[in-house]
Every structure is written in structure tokens, then in C-alpha cells.
Design a protein around this motif. Structure first.
Motif, PDB file in Angstrom:
ATOM      1  N   SER A  60       5.275  -0.038  -4.724  1.00  0.00           N
ATOM      2  CA  SER A  60       4.771  -0.094  -6.104  1.00  0.00           C
ATOM      3  C   SER A  60       4.062   1.202  -6.494  1.00  0.00           C
ATOM      4  CB  SER A  60       3.848  -1.294  -6.295  1.00  0.00           C
ATOM      5  OG  SER A  60       2.670  -1.147  -5.533  1.00  0.00           O
ATOM      6  N   THR A  63       6.744   3.900  -6.925  1.00  0.00           N
ATOM      7  CA  THR A  63       7.459   3.718  -8.192  1.00  0.00           C
ATOM      8  C   THR A  63       6.625   4.232  -9.355  1.00  0.00           C
ATOM      9  OG1 THR A  63       8.546   1.770  -7.287  1.00  0.00           O
ATOM     10  CG2 THR A  63       8.580   2.027  -9.680  1.00  0.00           C
ATOM     11  N   ARG A  64       5.367   3.896  -9.371  1.00  0.00           N
ATOM     12  CA  ARG A  64       4.497   4.360 -10.462  1.00  0.00           C
ATOM     13  C   ARG A  64       4.334   5.877 -10.458  1.00  0.00           C
ATOM     14  NH1 ARG A  64      -0.461   0.613  -9.652  1.00  0.00           N
ATOM     15  NH2 ARG A  64       0.783  -0.578  -8.199  1.00  0.00           N
TER      16      ARG A  64
END
Length: 129
Positions: A60, A63-64
Motif C-alpha cells: 500500500s 502504491t501510494r
């Protein structure tokens, strides 16, 4: 190993952002300052974001950081171009050491047309009259 890599990327990103800040302070005109800040700043932010992705190692977070990096890579050149164009059309002086003016001939026509229009008028207003 990933901690060392993340640290090296962070130091590299910080160094490029320092170069961008020094360029902003030391370079002589808008155009060279804008170039330094855009190039070195974008690379510095990119390395810092990649460092965060490596340090956390979470999908996560990665991805950010990739989405943020993509945003910076897409918007920084466009914003630099628009600032440069606004400065040029606003008649910001070039540095006396500037060797040539690539935009001179093409934008001189735009400047003359802009001076012929009344303040606040557009070309459609003038053609309708």
C-alpha cells in the motif's frame, strides 16, 4: 540491506533538493531558476519517495508513493512550462548572458496582437464590432 538502500536514496534525494534550493538562490533569472528547481527538485522528490517505498516495504505504501511520483513527473514539467511562458509573455527580462532567444520571433506576434486589443477585450468582442 533495504535499510541501507533506503538511506542512500534518502540522502541522494535530499542532496538533489539541496541543489535545487541553491539553484533557486544563486541563478540569475527566472528561466534558469525554474529549470534548476524543476529538474533537481523532481529528481530529489522522486528519490525520496522511492526511499519511503523501500523503507516500508508494504504494497500500500509502495502504491501510494508510485502514484505520488507519477503525479510529480506529470505536473512539474507542465507547471514549469506555464510559469516560463507567463514570465516571457509578461516581459520578464532575460539574463544578459543569454546566448539566444528561441521564442523571440514567434511570441513577438502574440505581444503585438495583445497590445492592439483594448484592456479586457477579446478578439471575438473586437470582430463583432
Amino acid at each position: 540491506m533495504s535499510t541501507i538502500l533506503a538511506g542512500l536514496l534518502m540522502v541522494g534525494g535530499t542532496a538533489f533538493m539541496l541543489v535545487a534550493a541553491i539553484g533557486l538562490l544563486r541563478l540569475p533569472d527566472l528561466y534558469t531558476r525554474m529549470h534548476a528547481v524543476t529538474k533537481a527538485g523532481t529528481l530529489g522528490i522522486g528519490l525520496t519517495l522511492i526511499s519511503a517505498a523501500v523503507a516500508f516495504g508494504d504494497v500500500s505504501v509502495t502504491t501510494r508513493t508510485l502514484v505520488a511520483l507519477l503525479f510529480v513527473l506529470l505536473t512539474a514539467p507542465v507547471s514549469a512550462h506555464m510559469i516560463g511562458r507567463a514570465g516571457y509573455l509578461g516581459r520578464v527580462e532575460l539574463w544578459e548572458g543569454t546566448a539566444f532567444d528561441d521564442w523571440g520571433a514567434s511570441y513577438e506576434t502574440l505581444r503585438r496582437e495583445g497590445e492592439e486589443l483594448a484592456p479586457g477585450a477579446s478578439e471575438t468582442d473586437e470582430s463583432a464590432a
